[in-house]
Scaffold this motif. Structure first.
Motif, mmCIF file in Angstrom:
data_model
loop_
_atom_site.group_PDB
_atom_site.id
_atom_site.type_symbol
_atom_site.label_atom_id
_atom_site.label_comp_id
_atom_site.label_asym_id
_atom_site.label_seq_id
_atom_site.Cartn_x
_atom_site.Cartn_y
_atom_site.Cartn_z
ATOM 1 N N MET A 1 0.846 -1.182 0.000
ATOM 2 C CA MET A 1 0.000 0.000 0.000
ATOM 3 C C MET A 1 0.891 1.246 0.000
ATOM 4 S SD MET A 1 -2.823 1.162 2.934
ATOM 5 C CE MET A 1 -3.625 -0.417 2.911
ATOM 6 N N ASP A 2 0.591 2.191 -0.882
ATOM 7 C CA ASP A 2 1.406 3.413 -0.914
ATOM 8 C C ASP A 2 1.091 4.282 0.307
ATOM 9 O OD1 ASP A 2 -0.587 5.575 -1.536
ATOM 10 O OD2 ASP A 2 -0.852 4.432 -3.380
ATOM 11 N N GLN A 3 1.976 5.239 0.584
ATOM 12 C CA GLN A 3 1.852 6.056 1.787
ATOM 13 C C GLN A 3 0.570 6.891 1.808
ATOM 14 O OE1 GLN A 3 3.830 6.413 4.703
ATOM 15 N NE2 GLN A 3 4.590 4.456 3.989
ATOM 16 N N LEU A 4 0.179 7.479 0.677
ATOM 17 C CA LEU A 4 -1.042 8.280 0.629
ATOM 18 C C LEU A 4 -2.255 7.421 0.980
ATOM 19 C CD1 LEU A 4 -2.602 10.879 0.032
ATOM 20 C CD2 LEU A 4 -2.628 10.186 -2.385
ATOM 21 N N THR A 5 -2.337 6.239 0.399
ATOM 22 C CA THR A 5 -3.454 5.336 0.686
ATOM 23 C C THR A 5 -3.438 4.910 2.148
ATOM 24 O OG1 THR A 5 -3.382 4.548 -1.591
ATOM 25 C CG2 THR A 5 -4.584 3.183 -0.005
ATOM 26 N N LEU A 6 -2.245 4.659 2.689
ATOM 27 C CA LEU A 6 -2.116 4.299 4.101
ATOM 28 C C LEU A 6 -2.669 5.417 4.991
ATOM 29 C CD1 LEU A 6 -0.983 2.345 6.262
ATOM 30 C CD2 LEU A 6 1.202 3.545 6.038
ATOM 31 N N VAL A 7 -2.323 6.651 4.685
ATOM 32 C CA VAL A 7 -2.795 7.790 5.482
ATOM 33 C C VAL A 7 -4.312 7.948 5.364
ATOM 34 C CG1 VAL A 7 -2.732 10.313 5.691
ATOM 35 C CG2 VAL A 7 -0.599 9.034 5.444
ATOM 36 N N THR A 8 -4.826 7.969 4.146
ATOM 37 C CA THR A 8 -6.264 8.211 3.980
ATOM 38 C C THR A 8 -7.094 7.047 4.526
ATOM 39 O OG1 THR A 8 -6.181 7.427 1.678
ATOM 40 C CG2 THR A 8 -6.011 9.818 2.058
ATOM 41 N N PRO B 1 13.289 13.470 3.829
ATOM 42 C CA PRO B 1 13.283 14.893 4.183
ATOM 43 C C PRO B 1 12.334 15.670 3.264
ATOM 44 C CG PRO B 1 15.530 14.069 4.108
ATOM 45 C CD PRO B 1 14.645 12.981 3.555
ATOM 46 N N GLY B 2 11.680 16.666 3.814
ATOM 47 C CA GLY B 2 10.761 17.487 3.031
ATOM 48 C C GLY B 2 9.320 17.035 3.078
ATOM 49 N N ILE B 3 9.064 15.848 3.616
ATOM 50 C CA ILE B 3 7.674 15.381 3.717
ATOM 51 C C ILE B 3 7.354 14.901 5.131
ATOM 52 C CG2 ILE B 3 7.326 14.836 1.282
ATOM 53 C CD1 ILE B 3 7.874 11.905 1.960
ATOM 54 N N VAL B 4 8.019 15.468 6.110
ATOM 55 C CA VAL B 4 7.804 15.068 7.500
ATOM 56 C C VAL B 4 6.445 15.581 7.969
ATOM 57 C CG1 VAL B 4 8.706 15.181 9.839
ATOM 58 C CG2 VAL B 4 10.280 15.215 7.893
ATOM 59 N N SER B 5 5.662 14.710 8.583
ATOM 60 C CA SER B 5 4.374 15.102 9.162
ATOM 61 C C SER B 5 3.985 14.103 10.243
ATOM 62 C CB SER B 5 3.285 15.162 8.085
ATOM 63 O OG SER B 5 2.741 13.872 7.841
ATOM 64 N N ILE B 6 2.905 14.414 10.918
ATOM 65 C CA ILE B 6 2.392 13.506 11.948
ATOM 66 C C ILE B 6 2.034 12.145 11.371
ATOM 67 C CG2 ILE B 6 1.515 15.303 13.486
ATOM 68 C CD1 ILE B 6 -1.323 14.544 12.221
ATOM 69 N N PHE B 7 1.757 12.092 10.088
ATOM 70 C CA PHE B 7 1.334 10.823 9.486
ATOM 71 C C PHE B 7 2.467 9.809 9.412
ATOM 72 C CE2 PHE B 7 -1.691 14.006 7.837
ATOM 73 C CZ PHE B 7 -2.793 13.555 8.542
ATOM 74 N N SER C 1 -2.667 21.807 8.098
ATOM 75 C CA SER C 1 -2.321 21.166 6.824
ATOM 76 C C SER C 1 -0.993 20.428 6.953
ATOM 77 C CB SER C 1 -2.223 22.213 5.705
ATOM 78 O OG SER C 1 -1.121 23.086 5.930
ATOM 79 N N PHE C 2 -0.907 19.314 6.257
ATOM 80 C CA PHE C 2 0.290 18.466 6.271
ATOM 81 C C PHE C 2 0.453 17.812 4.903
ATOM 82 C CE2 PHE C 2 -1.524 18.235 10.536
ATOM 83 C CZ PHE C 2 -0.430 18.485 11.346
ATOM 84 N N HIS C 3 1.653 17.349 4.595
ATOM 85 C CA HIS C 3 1.827 16.404 3.496
ATOM 86 C C HIS C 3 1.437 15.036 4.051
ATOM 87 C CE1 HIS C 3 3.586 18.862 0.466
ATOM 88 N NE2 HIS C 3 4.744 19.063 1.072
ATOM 89 N N PRO C 4 0.630 14.275 3.317
ATOM 90 C CA PRO C 4 0.250 12.935 3.778
ATOM 91 C C PRO C 4 1.303 11.879 3.398
ATOM 92 C CG PRO C 4 -0.986 13.497 1.823
ATOM 93 C CD PRO C 4 -0.120 14.690 2.135
ATOM 94 N N ASN C 5 2.520 12.056 3.911
ATOM 95 C CA ASN C 5 3.655 11.148 3.693
ATOM 96 C C ASN C 5 4.159 11.128 2.253
ATOM 97 O OD1 ASN C 5 3.468 10.638 6.375
ATOM 98 N ND2 ASN C 5 2.969 8.482 6.191
ATOM 99 N N GLU C 6 3.767 12.098 1.471
ATOM 100 C CA GLU C 6 4.317 12.304 0.137
ATOM 101 C C GLU C 6 4.016 13.742 -0.253
ATOM 102 O OE1 GLU C 6 1.532 12.898 -2.156
ATOM 103 O OE2 GLU C 6 1.217 10.886 -2.874
ATOM 104 N N ASN C 7 4.814 14.304 -1.160
ATOM 105 C CA ASN C 7 4.734 15.740 -1.380
ATOM 106 C C ASN C 7 3.954 16.177 -2.618
ATOM 107 O OD1 ASN C 7 6.545 15.067 -3.370
ATOM 108 N ND2 ASN C 7 8.176 16.423 -2.678
ATOM 109 N N THR C 8 3.104 15.300 -3.138
ATOM 110 C CA THR C 8 2.249 15.686 -4.262
ATOM 111 C C THR C 8 0.805 15.904 -3.823
ATOM 112 O OG1 THR C 8 1.898 13.372 -4.831
ATOM 113 C CG2 THR C 8 3.678 14.538 -6.000
#
Length: 165
Positions: free
Chosen positions: A1-8, A98-104, A129-136
């Motif tokens: 599972m990709d990081q965005l899917t994991l977060v959502t 680095p550059g995508i650090v967040s609580i997620f 607002s946060f990056h959800p473990n990726e910067n796109t």
């Protein structure tokens, strides 16, 4: 599972509502801000730090317009000789670059050995607002739900009253 899917999927499983904004890759908070201009929510910066011996790790969420005074952070937390953690430690502990650090990134911290802090000043904001473990993408979550998410991951966030610049 990709990081965005994991977060959502984690947020969905907790019943936490969010707004997800897609945009080109953003390497800095300034770049990300340009893509989310006009959307309500405090722009956060999340700093991943460690002590000199690399035996303690700290995640601090604050307004991205504020600068961190490391001495003040140490005074408020009792931490000693704090510095930014290496990209290797970031990858090992939070599964992030680095550059995508967040609580997620806490989702990826199997040891649950990171101390989580929030600057009091941002908690009065309606959303963060946060990056959800990726910067796109940038994700907006109600501030009280951000705290609920952190607690659901097994952390007890502490609130710091950081001085203004």
């Amino acid at each position: 599972m990709d990081q965005l899917t994991l977060v959502t999927s984690t947020l969905d499983g907790l019943g936490i509502q969010y707004q997800l904004v897609s945009h080109p890759a953003a390497e800095t908070t300034e770049e990300a801000d340009a893509y989310i201009e006009g959307i309500e929510g405090v722009r956060t910066k999340t700093m991943f730090m460690t002590n000199k011996k690399k035996t303690s790790f700290y995640l601090l969420v604050m307004d991205d317009a504020k600068r961190l005074d490391f001495h003040e952070f140490q005074d408020l937390t009792g931490a000693k000789r704090v510095k930014m953690a290496s990209s290797e430690a970031l990858k090992e502990k939070l599964g992030l670059a680095p550059g995508i650090v967040s609580i997620f990134g806490l989702i990826n911290n199997q040891e649950r050995d990171v101390k989580v802090y929030f600057d009091k000043a941002i908690l009065s904001e309606a959303r963060m607002s946060f990056h959800p473990n990726e910067n796109t993408h940038t994700i907006f979550v109600a501030s009280n739900d951000v705290l609920a998410f952190v607690k659901a991951q097994g952390y007890e966030p502490e609130i710091l009253d950081l001085e203004e610049d």
